[in-house]
Scaffold this active site. Structure first.
Site, mmCIF file in Angstrom:
data_model
loop_
_atom_site.group_PDB
_atom_site.id
_atom_site.type_symbol
_atom_site.label_atom_id
_atom_site.label_comp_id
_atom_site.label_asym_id
_atom_site.label_seq_id
_atom_site.Cartn_x
_atom_site.Cartn_y
_atom_site.Cartn_z
ATOM 1 N N GLU A 52 0.936 -1.149 -0.031
ATOM 2 C CA GLU A 52 0.229 -0.416 0.169
ATOM 3 C C GLU A 52 0.684 1.717 0.187
ATOM 4 O OE1 GLU A 52 -0.416 -2.553 1.885
ATOM 5 O OE2 GLU A 52 -2.366 -3.490 1.645
ATOM 6 N N PHE A 114 -12.538 -7.431 13.160
ATOM 7 C CA PHE A 114 -12.061 -8.034 12.680
ATOM 8 C C PHE A 114 -11.122 -6.735 11.551
ATOM 9 C CE2 PHE A 114 -9.693 -9.615 8.596
ATOM 10 C CZ PHE A 114 -8.725 -10.171 8.891
ATOM 11 N N GLN A 115 -9.792 -6.550 11.264
ATOM 12 C CA GLN A 115 -9.335 -5.315 10.240
ATOM 13 C C GLN A 115 -9.958 -3.479 10.856
ATOM 14 O OE1 GLN A 115 -8.436 -6.753 6.590
ATOM 15 N NE2 GLN A 115 -6.927 -7.727 7.454
ATOM 16 N N LYS A 164 -18.122 -0.617 4.378
ATOM 17 C CA LYS A 164 -19.102 -1.815 3.812
ATOM 18 C C LYS A 164 -20.079 -1.618 3.287
ATOM 19 C CE LYS A 164 -17.496 -6.912 2.023
ATOM 20 N NZ LYS A 164 -16.859 -7.642 2.519
ATOM 21 N N MET A 471 23.502 8.887 3.820
ATOM 22 C CA MET A 471 23.957 10.059 4.584
ATOM 23 C C MET A 471 23.879 10.170 6.039
ATOM 24 S SD MET A 471 23.605 13.049 3.952
ATOM 25 C CE MET A 471 22.461 13.555 2.327
HETATM 26 C C1 LIG Z 1 11.899 5.863 5.543
HETATM 27 C C2 LIG Z 1 13.241 6.450 6.422
HETATM 28 N N1 LIG Z 1 13.676 5.734 7.237
HETATM 29 C C3 LIG Z 1 15.095 6.792 7.903
HETATM 30 C C4 LIG Z 1 15.233 7.435 7.206
HETATM 31 C C5 LIG Z 1 16.752 8.149 7.894
HETATM 32 N N2 LIG Z 1 17.806 8.476 6.482
HETATM 33 C C6 LIG Z 1 17.363 9.733 5.884
HETATM 34 S S1 LIG Z 1 19.188 8.952 4.652
HETATM 35 C C7 LIG Z 1 18.807 7.950 5.164
HETATM 36 C C8 LIG Z 1 20.034 6.528 4.178
HETATM 37 C C9 LIG Z 1 19.633 6.425 2.835
HETATM 38 O O1 LIG Z 1 20.831 5.563 2.056
HETATM 39 P P1 LIG Z 1 19.785 4.887 0.863
HETATM 40 O O2 LIG Z 1 19.173 5.199 0.311
HETATM 41 O O3 LIG Z 1 21.680 3.812 0.610
HETATM 42 O O4 LIG Z 1 21.193 6.461 0.277
HETATM 43 P P2 LIG Z 1 22.826 7.507 0.309
HETATM 44 O O5 LIG Z 1 22.901 7.942 1.320
HETATM 45 O O6 LIG Z 1 23.227 6.436 0.207
HETATM 46 O O7 LIG Z 1 22.417 7.650 -0.926
HETATM 47 C C10 LIG Z 1 17.859 7.275 6.250
HETATM 48 C C11 LIG Z 1 18.256 6.076 6.598
HETATM 49 C C12 LIG Z 1 14.831 8.156 6.228
HETATM 50 N N3 LIG Z 1 15.206 9.744 5.846
HETATM 51 N N4 LIG Z 1 13.336 7.520 5.892
#
Ligand SMILES: Cc1ncc(C[n+]2csc(CCOP(=O)(O)OP(=O)(O)O)c2C)c(N)n1
Length: 571
Positions: A52, A114-115, A164, A471
């Site tokens: 979803e 349910f749900q 529903k 990051m």
């Molecule tokens: C759903 C979610 N969980 C955690 C984060 C925190 N977060 C921001 S950037 C990042 C790393 C992203 O890694 P990747 O997708 O490998 O991209 P890169 O930074 O290596 O280019 C994280 C964990 C987020 N923004 N969104």
């Protein structure tokens, strides 16, 4: 029973079709079966997703590439709660979306059946509006209101929860009477006195700067902004989501500003004597330390949402109105001042502090992005996920037109980029659509490869694969003495084999010398989606960087030699 009666679900689907909806992104379940059943006889095409969350991001991508609401249909309980991340993402970025959730029967509500989940309640903080339909005769009105609310003024997501028994009830067919929303007023032209003041201030300023945001993109202000900037010779910088309002290849453009903005945009913000935000909400990624943000500059704020005025930055001239109409009005009366020294100064900064990267050694993410920018002549629609690759994409894939740059800005939702590309491609079958994603974020919604393959949606998915949650690693490396914690993506799949397992074409880039040739082959591939696994330098960092919550003068231009203080703001 009269033959002319139709189910609530059929009336809902008819009303939605009348709104011009072509696609519904959905995932079924018991409480939503009547609505899925009504879709069987409808010209609306159902795109069955694999989760979803993927459905919501596809609808969002469709919306951001077309300006029209994307539509989601899911079942009750977990199906509905799985949409919350996507609804938050759309809400934070003012993206129009209508989310229809199936629900337990009205008599069962409140009994932990349910749900059952109170989805209109759960969604309230992240929607523009939420409905729980209790009487099937309200369906056409509510559906029409939902589209109107989602798409008008400051757009956003609207949820319709459909028990529903309501969707199964037999009612007289109708696609709705006129509706009245007396409390909902959309500002149009701004206040003429304030517009006059703004025009005078712009003419007097010697170092003025325009800051364009997503609101300017949404309102279609690009022609008006370009006309005004050229007429008054005022440089323009954009937020992450403001890409596409003013051509980034224009000589007056400074590109993106803020945390990972260009050095020249950030220097201009420090030095300007007037800043006018056009549809940007002075987000914390833009302001850094609020008390030290442009303290000496006069500030003008144009925004359609009065609640944004003086929310974080107190301004001298607030103009509540539609960005396009307000800028057209200013452009009609503003006279050109003397900005020649200012433009010369900015051009010096552009030469002194360009965005740069090295081509030797392992493939640099910036190199791959720069190359795909050149190969597509900047004309593709790019969706970016969240992380380092997102910032490099914002820096190196310059955007010149509206609706060509799609990313999760406010929520920073990993997993958004790939499904958003699928929605964008369905909205714009004529365009090349490229998803630039990290190896972390891609794995959050990669199961939508099945959706892409089955529906032959020919997106190019460029995985900037550094084997890290890059990051976060960057923050740990710069501010936490390189004490890496929870960022090593050991266990990553072989993305080429993974794609192939879904029946998807895949490419891999390992050497700088191959970047151009393999990207060209991926661009030439036209028989469905393809994945390009780009194995990049693992420990590269994004610069420039202003640490979260820090003032602009603390901008870091390259790898620092000494230890940095922990930032006060969050990632
Ligand atoms: C759903 C979610 N969980 C955690 C984060 C925190 N977060 C921001 S950037 C990042 C790393 C992203 O890694 P990747 O997708 O490998 O991209 P890169 O930074 O290596 O280019 C994280 C964990 C987020 N923004 N969104």
């Amino acid at each position: 029973m009269s033959k002319t009666l139709r189910t609530g679900a059929e009336v809902l689907v008819d009303t939605i079709h009348q709104q011009g909806v072509e696609y519904i992104f959905g995932y079924p379940g018991g409480a939503a079966i009547p609505i899925f059943d009504a879709l069987v006889d409808s010209p609306i095409k159902l795109i069955l997703t694999r989760h979803e969350q993927g459905a919501t991001h596809m609808a969002d991508g469709f919306a951001r590439a077309s300006g029209k609401a994307g539509v989601v249909l899911v079942t009750s309980g977990p199906g509905a709660t799985n949409t919350i991340t996507g609804i938050l993402t759309a809400h934070m970025d003012s993206s129009p979306m209508v989310v229809i959730t199936g629900q337990q029967t009205t008599g069962n509500l409140g009994l932990d059946t349910f749900q059952e989940a109170d989805v209109s309640g759960i969604s309230y903080p992240v929607v523009k509006h939420s409905y729980l339909v209790k009487d099937a005769r309200d369906i056409p009105r509510i559906a029409r209101e939902a589209f109107y609310l989602a798409q008008s003024g400051r757009p956003g997501p609207v949820l319709i929860d459909m028990p529903k028994d309501v969707s199964s009830a037999m009612i007289e067919p109708s696609t709705g009477d006129e509706f009245h929303l007396p409390g909902y007023k959309i500002p149009q032209e701004g206040d003429s006195d304030l517009i006059e003041r703004a025009a005078e201030m712009l003419s007097r300023a010697r170092r003025p700067l325009f800051l364009v945001g997503h609101g300017a993109v949404i309102s279609g202000a690009e022609k008006a902004v370009t006309f005004l900037a050229e007429k008054l010779q005022i440089p323009v910088t954009n937020t992450l989501l403001g890409k596409g309002c003013f051509p980034e290849s224009h000589s007056l453009s400074l590109g993106m500003l803020g945390m990972h903005g260009t050095a020249y945009a950030n220097k201009a913000v420090l030095d300007c004597d007037l800043i006018m935000s056009i549809g940007s909400r002075w987000d914390d990624r833009i302001t850094g330390k609020i008390e030290e943000f442009c303290p000496a500059a006069l500030k003008i704020h144009v925004d359609i949402d009065p609640s944004e005025i003086n929310k974080t930055i107190v301004v001298d001239v607030p103009i509540v109105g539609d960005a396009r109409l307000v800028i057209e009005a200013i452009a009609a009366i503003a006279k050109r001042g003397d900005t020649s020294d200012w433009i010369a100064q900015i051009d010096r900064w552009k030469r002194q502090f360009p965005l740069k990267y090295k081509k030797e050694g392992k493939v640099k993410a910036q190199h791959a992005i720069d190359e795909i920018y050149r190969l597509t002549e900047g004309k593709a629609i790019v969706t970016a996920d969240v992380g380092q690759h997102q910032m490099w994409a914002a820096q190196f894939y310059k955007t010149d037109s509206r609706f060509h740059w799609i990313t999760s800005g406010g929520a920073g939702t990993m997993g958004f980029g790939f499904p958003a590309a699928l929605g964008a491609q369905l909205a714009r079958p004529d365009k090349t659509v490229i998803a630039i994603v990290g190896d972390g974020g891609f794995q959050m919604t990669q199961s939508e490869l099945a959706t892409a393959v089955v529906n032959k949606i020919p997106v190019k998915v460029m995985i900037i694969n550094n084997n890290y949650l890059g990051m976060v690693r960057q923050w740990q490396s710069l501010f936490y003495e390189n004490r890496l914690s929870g960022v090593d993506l050991e266990g990553n799949p072989n993305f080429v084999k993974l794609a192939e397992a879904y029946g998807c074409k895949a490419f891999r880039i390992r050497r700088s010398a191959d970047v151009r040739r393999i990207l060209q082959a991926a661009l030439d591939y036209s028989d469905g989606p393809c994945v390009i696994d780009v194995e990049v330098e693992k420990e590269d960092n994004v610069y420039p960087m202003i640490p979260a919550g820090a003032p602009y003068h603390q901008m870091i231009l390259e790898a620092p030699k000494k230890k940095l203080a922990k930032p006060v703001g969050s990632t």
